[in-house]
Design a protein around this motif. Structure first.
Motif: not given
Lengths: 447, 447
Positions: A241, A243-244, A246-247, A250-251, B312-313, B315-317, B319-320, B433
């Motif tokens: 995770p 990928r983005t 914002r992500g 957070a990581a 983080i998962l 936050a990624d979603m 952002d998507d 997600e």
């Protein structure tokens, strides 16, 4: 130097000390001791706590150094400041491994304390998992030194940066009755990290698929080399995770790891054959399908279902992924006509219609699997289909090709049949879309 | 003309006859009778079967016409050729509705037989569900005239072209203990279709969200008008598979419906505010969130978790999907610092770290919900968090804003807590997600 022999001695520990074991059910030191006991660990168990004489029926020692034998594995759950001393005692006891669950190190700025701990480990060749981690679980040794209590033995090895992601994966595997070989939560990964564990599980004969959740990679070149070597042995699924934008942010606050360019990581995965999951559900589904089924020789999928609507959902997803759904030839249609009632739709999806029984599935599939119409089969059970697993086990014996299932709308019957199907080597997914997506992962380039 | 009064009399039937009831547990005629009985239907039940005097403890009649009273609802499970006669007897008995589960009509080319049945229904003002359908379930009347047995009362009305999709949705709702008001399987939808049912459930006071699974629309203009009217009352979620070329082809063989352009359908949905789900899991998640939570006033989401990886998962979603994840201001950080231990990461996601208890969640959320940092809250429980539901119910009382949960890696504790959270009006999703995606649906344009 942490060799495979040391890791082996740790996972297959003949005894374990729990330093910071507790009588208070709200404490991690209670939960971990209890899970080691309830998990059925067959070696000797030594709770360590200066305030107790006995814990959960086991003799308790005030100090690790008082245990009257050498210790293979030390699980550490005391406040951070006490950990160096525990490590010195572990060294005296010739410990092979230390699982340091305690937090309070690098993750909150206590870098020197962590270095002190790691120096002792290094000087004494102790493999450290953590610190600041959720422990380990290794089912071949019935060693559940983590939480929650999960004990189902299977073929999936889970290496997880996130303890929760590791526990979620293992929990789903237990619910599905497919189980796992191990779960290792990396935590601060100051000792043993994904490199050593990839290497270890690549050679672990019980493990058929390695699943790897990471947030960052310290040494890219070493990671690629290790992954390539592991991939010659078995498939590896990756969830990274962040990928983005914002992500990734957070990581960075989570593990202080620098994510690097996600595009580059993605390209590396594709190049060397690491199978990347887009989210945690895919992570599990991909692990499940890759741990169970062989690689098909092509991308032609035949869908057999009692639910026309579910068949359409499968066809949509197949189309999205470039998976071929080809219609049966005239000869096969003729054969199907002789065994199926006339309301069935003899196409692909092959619709057995709403009153289909397990027997009707078997009749249709016995025709289908003898043809060269497809490289794999997706069987979607809609509604309660009693005896699905029994009939499918018979079909399973007729073909080498992968068979995947989805089961939905089946109430109590579904709850009984799904684990039986999984155990028969026919992985079941909760929706048609997830099953088709998992088939897509089976097609990934790999060695 | 099938009026709302007739539909009302059918759903709220005071008695029901099951024509084709059977003593053989493998038969649909057994299952449906048993489910009506076991579902707790409180009206009178009349099994009809010329070969039995008694079925499952109920007096059985040879013919529907022999039942000594008028019948509100007739459930029909006899071979197609006998259905016209059953309908004539239903007319004699002044039936309000007929649920024709029997197949063997238009779907296999028996168009004239179906027309004969529908002519009798039309002449006698009988609302027909089906033929060739999976029945109906209406929990306010404890009427489970379908399969599997599902009885959990809630606020979601399910109109489903596919019986399996309807049953899957109701099954998930039952497992989650959020329940449903009704499930209607459309089958050949020669009588009552999505138009009449949308209209009916729009006015049904027990229903808060309508979910609609269709494969095609006969009269586009009428559909749009009806949907618009329903949308002034409550949200409507649509699953229309057949998005792709291959899927549309499968839909054409399933219900002979012409799918039309998917792009046009999609544009219509967006224009009038129908919330379209991309797959069956989204279909359920969207229904769940829209049936539970109000529309937030903006798209700022605050994530609170004990699992950094899960955050983080999420936050990624986010952002998507263009959902905003904004950091807390200095003042809030200061307040959080006073109530949280120092390993917590005071950001967004707010990471309470792995040893967080339900109390720590409560402490953090009591600070958070009093600020204007976000328009909604996503609380992710990682690992077993005892008492999560109890503490969250207290937080729920402090704010009008939507609160969503995800729960994973929690073993047996999770299995206990999730239904409690759902029942407390805090919908729980199995992954971060899916929770974020559901929040996205909550933001959709609607009336």
């Amino acid at each position: 130097m942490i060799t495979k022999e040391i890791l082996n001695a740790m996972f297959n520990a003949r005894n374990v000390a729990v330093v910071g074991a507790s009588a208070n059910p709200d404490k991690t030191g209670y939960q971990v001791l209890k899970n080691i006991i309830d998990g059925g660990f067959r070696g000797r168990i030594f709770p360590i706590n200066p305030k107790a004489e006995e814990l959960l029926g086991y003799v308790c020692f005030a100090e690790l150094s008082q245990v009257p034998e050498e210790i293979d594995l030390v699980v550490v759950i005391v406040p951070a400041k006490f950990v160096p001393d525990v490590m010195r005692q572990a060294a005296e006891k010739h410990a092979k491994g230390a699982v340091i669950i305690s937090g309070g190190f690098r993750e909150i700025g206590n870098i020197e304390l962590e270095q002190e701990v790691m120096q002792i480990a290094h000087d004494n060749n102790i493999a450290v998992i953590g610190p600041n981690c959720q422990g380990i679980n290794y089912t071949p040794n019935r060693l559940c030194a983590t939480w929650p209590l999960l004990t189902s033995r299977g073929t999936m090895a889970i290496i997880a940066q996130s303890g929760t992601i590791g526990a979620a994966m293992a929990g789903w595997a237990e619910d599905d009755e497919i189980g796992f070989t191990g779960v290792v939560a990396l935590g601060n990964k100051s000792g043993v990290g994904e490199i050593e564990l990839l290497d270890y599980f690549a050679d672990d004969p019980a493990t058929k698929v390695i699943v790897l959740n990471i947030e960052g990679v310290a040494d890219g070149r070493l990671f690629i080399e290790t992954a390539k070597r592991a991939l010659t042995k078995k498939p590896v699924v990756v969830l990274k995770p962040g990928r983005t934008a914002r992500g990734a942010e957070a990581a960075a606050s989570h593990t202080k790891s620098i994510a690097g360019s996600d595009q580059i990581f993605d390209a590396v995965c594709r190049q060397i054959g690491l199978i990347r999951a887009g989210g945690i559900a895919e992570f599990y589904d991909f692990a499940k399908v890759l741990g169970t089924l062989p690689k098909p020789s092509g991308n032609r999928l035949m869908v057999v279902t009692s639910s026309g609507g579910s068949g359409i959902l499968a066809a949509d997803m197949a189309d999205d992924l470039g998976i071929r759904i080809e219609k049966p030839d005239a000869d096969t249609v003729e054969q199907l006509r002789t065994v199926l009632p006339n309301q069935c739709v003899l196409s692909n999806p092959l619709d057995l219609t709403g009153d289909a029984t397990a027997q009707r599935y078997q009749d249709a599939l016995e025709v289908i699997v003898r043809t060269d119409l497809a490289d794999a089969y997706l069987v979607i059970f809609g509604d309660p289909i009693e005896g699905a697993a029994e009939k499918m086990a018979q079909i399973r014996a007729l073909t080498e090709k992968p068979i995947l299932c989805a089961f939905l709308g089946g109430g109590e019957v579904q709850k009984r049949e799904v684990p039986l199907l999984n155990k028969a080597g026919i992985p079941v997914f909760p929706t048609p879309e997830r099953a088709v997506r998992a088939f897509g992962a089976l097609l990934s380039k790999r060695n």
